[in-house]
Scaffold this motif. Sequence first.
Motif, PDB file in Angstrom:
ATOM      1  N   THR A 138     -57.033 -83.107 -51.070  1.00 34.90           N
ATOM      2  CA  THR A 138     -57.174 -83.528 -52.460  1.00 34.90           C
ATOM      3  C   THR A 138     -56.560 -84.897 -52.634  1.00 34.90           C
ATOM      4  O   THR A 138     -55.880 -85.414 -51.756  1.00 34.90           O
ATOM      5  CB  THR A 138     -56.480 -82.519 -53.401  1.00 34.90           C
ATOM      6  N   SER A 139     -56.752 -85.461 -53.805  1.00 35.94           N
ATOM      7  CA  SER A 139     -56.197 -86.790 -54.066  1.00 35.94           C
ATOM      8  C   SER A 139     -54.669 -86.773 -54.056  1.00 35.94           C
ATOM      9  O   SER A 139     -54.037 -87.789 -53.845  1.00 35.94           O
ATOM     10  CB  SER A 139     -56.720 -87.327 -55.403  1.00 35.94           C
ATOM     11  N   GLU A 140     -54.050 -85.615 -54.260  1.00 36.87           N
ATOM     12  CA  GLU A 140     -52.593 -85.518 -54.221  1.00 36.87           C
ATOM     13  C   GLU A 140     -52.085 -85.371 -52.801  1.00 36.87           C
ATOM     14  O   GLU A 140     -50.891 -85.265 -52.570  1.00 36.87           O
ATOM     15  CB  GLU A 140     -52.104 -84.310 -55.051  1.00 36.87           C
ATOM     16  N   GLY A 141     -52.954 -85.324 -51.815  1.00 39.24           N
ATOM     17  CA  GLY A 141     -52.548 -85.179 -50.431  1.00 39.24           C
ATOM     18  C   GLY A 141     -52.261 -83.748 -50.021  1.00 39.24           C
ATOM     19  O   GLY A 141     -51.806 -83.502 -48.916  1.00 39.24           O
ATOM     20  N   LYS A 142     -52.516 -82.814 -50.901  1.00 37.34           N
ATOM     21  CA  LYS A 142     -52.286 -81.403 -50.589  1.00 37.34           C
ATOM     22  C   LYS A 142     -53.530 -80.840 -49.905  1.00 37.34           C
ATOM     23  O   LYS A 142     -54.651 -81.131 -50.313  1.00 37.34           O
ATOM     24  CB  LYS A 142     -52.010 -80.610 -51.866  1.00 37.34           C
ATOM     25  N   PRO A 143     -53.355 -80.008 -48.876  1.00 39.39           N
ATOM     26  CA  PRO A 143     -54.529 -79.411 -48.244  1.00 39.39           C
ATOM     27  C   PRO A 143     -55.221 -78.429 -49.191  1.00 39.39           C
ATOM     28  O   PRO A 143     -54.571 -77.758 -49.986  1.00 39.39           O
ATOM     29  CB  PRO A 143     -53.966 -78.700 -47.022  1.00 39.39           C
ATOM     30  N   ARG A 144     -56.536 -78.382 -49.109  1.00 41.41           N
ATOM     31  CA  ARG A 144     -57.307 -77.430 -49.915  1.00 41.41           C
ATOM     32  C   ARG A 144     -57.215 -76.050 -49.288  1.00 41.41           C
ATOM     33  O   ARG A 144     -56.933 -75.904 -48.100  1.00 41.41           O
ATOM     34  CB  ARG A 144     -58.764 -77.877 -49.975  1.00 41.41           C
ATOM     35  N   ALA A 145     -57.481 -75.043 -50.091  1.00 40.31           N
ATOM     36  CA  ALA A 145     -57.416 -73.658 -49.609  1.00 40.31           C
ATOM     37  C   ALA A 145     -58.306 -73.458 -48.393  1.00 40.31           C
ATOM     38  O   ALA A 145     -57.922 -72.782 -47.433  1.00 40.31           O
ATOM     39  CB  ALA A 145     -57.803 -72.695 -50.731  1.00 40.31           C
ATOM     40  N   LEU A 146     -59.472 -74.069 -48.400  1.00 40.44           N
ATOM     41  CA  LEU A 146     -60.399 -73.915 -47.274  1.00 40.44           C
ATOM     42  C   LEU A 146     -59.821 -74.520 -45.994  1.00 40.44           C
ATOM     43  O   LEU A 146     -60.050 -74.009 -44.903  1.00 40.44           O
ATOM     44  CB  LEU A 146     -61.744 -74.577 -47.600  1.00 40.44           C
ATOM     45  N   ASP A 147     -59.041 -75.581 -46.121  1.00 39.17           N
ATOM     46  CA  ASP A 147     -58.499 -76.261 -44.947  1.00 39.17           C
ATOM     47  C   ASP A 147     -57.380 -75.485 -44.273  1.00 39.17           C
ATOM     48  O   ASP A 147     -57.104 -75.703 -43.093  1.00 39.17           O
ATOM     49  CB  ASP A 147     -57.993 -77.653 -45.327  1.00 39.17           C
TER      50      ASP A 147
ATOM     51  N   ALA B 174     -63.021 -63.226 -41.155  1.00 38.85           N
ATOM     52  CA  ALA B 174     -64.088 -62.438 -41.763  1.00 38.85           C
ATOM     53  C   ALA B 174     -64.611 -63.206 -42.969  1.00 38.85           C
ATOM     54  O   ALA B 174     -63.875 -64.011 -43.554  1.00 38.85           O
ATOM     55  CB  ALA B 174     -63.564 -61.064 -42.207  1.00 38.85           C
ATOM     56  N   PRO B 175     -65.882 -62.990 -43.357  1.00 41.65           N
ATOM     57  CA  PRO B 175     -66.433 -63.739 -44.495  1.00 41.65           C
ATOM     58  C   PRO B 175     -65.597 -63.657 -45.764  1.00 41.65           C
ATOM     59  O   PRO B 175     -65.531 -64.615 -46.521  1.00 41.65           O
ATOM     60  CB  PRO B 175     -67.817 -63.116 -44.680  1.00 41.65           C
ATOM     61  N   GLY B 176     -64.907 -62.566 -45.990  1.00 39.06           N
ATOM     62  CA  GLY B 176     -64.063 -62.433 -47.172  1.00 39.06           C
ATOM     63  C   GLY B 176     -62.843 -63.348 -47.161  1.00 39.06           C
ATOM     64  O   GLY B 176     -62.192 -63.528 -48.177  1.00 39.06           O
ATOM     65  N   ASP B 177     -62.541 -63.926 -45.998  1.00 39.70           N
ATOM     66  CA  ASP B 177     -61.393 -64.839 -45.893  1.00 39.70           C
ATOM     67  C   ASP B 177     -61.703 -66.231 -46.416  1.00 39.70           C
ATOM     68  O   ASP B 177     -60.789 -67.033 -46.602  1.00 39.70           O
ATOM     69  CB  ASP B 177     -60.958 -64.986 -44.429  1.00 39.70           C
ATOM     70  N   VAL B 178     -62.977 -66.544 -46.641  1.00 39.62           N
ATOM     71  CA  VAL B 178     -63.357 -67.890 -47.062  1.00 39.62           C
ATOM     72  C   VAL B 178     -63.079 -68.037 -48.552  1.00 39.62           C
ATOM     73  O   VAL B 178     -63.651 -67.333 -49.375  1.00 39.62           O
ATOM     74  CB  VAL B 178     -64.850 -68.164 -46.774  1.00 39.62           C
ATOM     75  N   PRO B 179     -62.178 -68.963 -48.906  1.00 43.17           N
ATOM     76  CA  PRO B 179     -61.916 -69.179 -50.333  1.00 43.17           C
ATOM     77  C   PRO B 179     -63.127 -69.820 -51.002  1.00 43.17           C
ATOM     78  O   PRO B 179     -64.003 -70.379 -50.331  1.00 43.17           O
ATOM     79  CB  PRO B 179     -60.721 -70.128 -50.343  1.00 43.17           C
ATOM     80  N   SER B 180     -63.184 -69.724 -52.300  1.00 43.57           N
ATOM     81  CA  SER B 180     -64.278 -70.333 -53.044  1.00 43.57           C
ATOM     82  C   SER B 180     -64.357 -71.810 -52.680  1.00 43.57           C
ATOM     83  O   SER B 180     -63.369 -72.530 -52.791  1.00 43.57           O
ATOM     84  CB  SER B 180     -64.037 -70.165 -54.543  1.00 43.57           C
ATOM     85  N   ALA B 181     -65.541 -72.223 -52.208  1.00 36.56           N
ATOM     86  CA  ALA B 181     -65.703 -73.605 -51.763  1.00 36.56           C
ATOM     87  C   ALA B 181     -67.166 -74.008 -51.858  1.00 36.56           C
ATOM     88  O   ALA B 181     -68.063 -73.162 -51.826  1.00 36.56           O
ATOM     89  CB  ALA B 181     -65.215 -73.759 -50.325  1.00 36.56           C
ATOM     90  N   ASP B 182     -67.378 -75.283 -51.953  1.00 38.70           N
ATOM     91  CA  ASP B 182     -68.711 -75.865 -51.961  1.00 38.70           C
ATOM     92  C   ASP B 182     -69.336 -75.709 -50.567  1.00 38.70           C
ATOM     93  O   ASP B 182     -68.629 -75.751 -49.563  1.00 38.70           O
ATOM     94  CB  ASP B 182     -68.564 -77.350 -52.331  1.00 38.70           C
ATOM     95  N   VAL B 183     -70.641 -75.533 -50.520  1.00 38.48           N
ATOM     96  CA  VAL B 183     -71.348 -75.388 -49.243  1.00 38.48           C
ATOM     97  C   VAL B 183     -71.087 -76.587 -48.333  1.00 38.48           C
ATOM     98  O   VAL B 183     -70.888 -76.433 -47.127  1.00 38.48           O
ATOM     99  CB  VAL B 183     -72.871 -75.192 -49.465  1.00 38.48           C
ATOM    100  N   VAL B 184     -71.063 -77.767 -48.892  1.00 35.91           N
ATOM    101  CA  VAL B 184     -70.832 -78.974 -48.090  1.00 35.91           C
ATOM    102  C   VAL B 184     -69.445 -78.932 -47.452  1.00 35.91           C
ATOM    103  O   VAL B 184     -69.292 -79.249 -46.267  1.00 35.91           O
ATOM    104  CB  VAL B 184     -71.013 -80.250 -48.945  1.00 35.91           C
ATOM    105  N   ASP B 185     -68.433 -78.510 -48.208  1.00 39.65           N
ATOM    106  CA  ASP B 185     -67.087 -78.410 -47.655  1.00 39.65           C
ATOM    107  C   ASP B 185     -67.036 -77.372 -46.536  1.00 39.65           C
ATOM    108  O   ASP B 185     -66.402 -77.594 -45.500  1.00 39.65           O
ATOM    109  CB  ASP B 185     -66.067 -78.058 -48.744  1.00 39.65           C
TER     110      ASP B 185
END
Length: 130
Positions: free
Chosen positions: A2-11, A17-28
């Motif tokens: 993010t612009s604050e330098g904090k890692p996103r949940a996806l990162d 398992a598929p349930g481990d994927v946090p809400s994220a854009d397909v591109v991300d």
Amino acid sequence: MTSEGKPRALDVAELTAPGDVPSADVVDMAHRRQRHQDRLTGTLRGLPPEDTATADGSDAIAALVLGTAINVQIGDEQPPLMRQALQHGRTWSEIAISAGLTVDQARATYTTWAADLDEPERAEALQLAG
């Protein structure tokens, strides 16, 4: 990041398992999947250990998980895109090929989605289905 330098949940998510994927854009999700695939490929190309896949196969699992999550999210978006294609005169054959489905599967996906729409949108959508 993010612009604050904090890692996103996806990162930072551990993906097993598929349930481990946090809400994220397909591109991300696609970018993260590519990073895992690049690490896997790097192992084969003899890159330094710090630039390559983990020995325990977690990159392969993460790439599979992300591929599944992407397919699910794209699958949810398919019927509205099919509708747009039909509105512009595209054939079921063209739609099915582009969605990686048979014509029968594409029609079934679309009509199931259309049946849940409110009237008069449902009638219009089903009329497009032919």
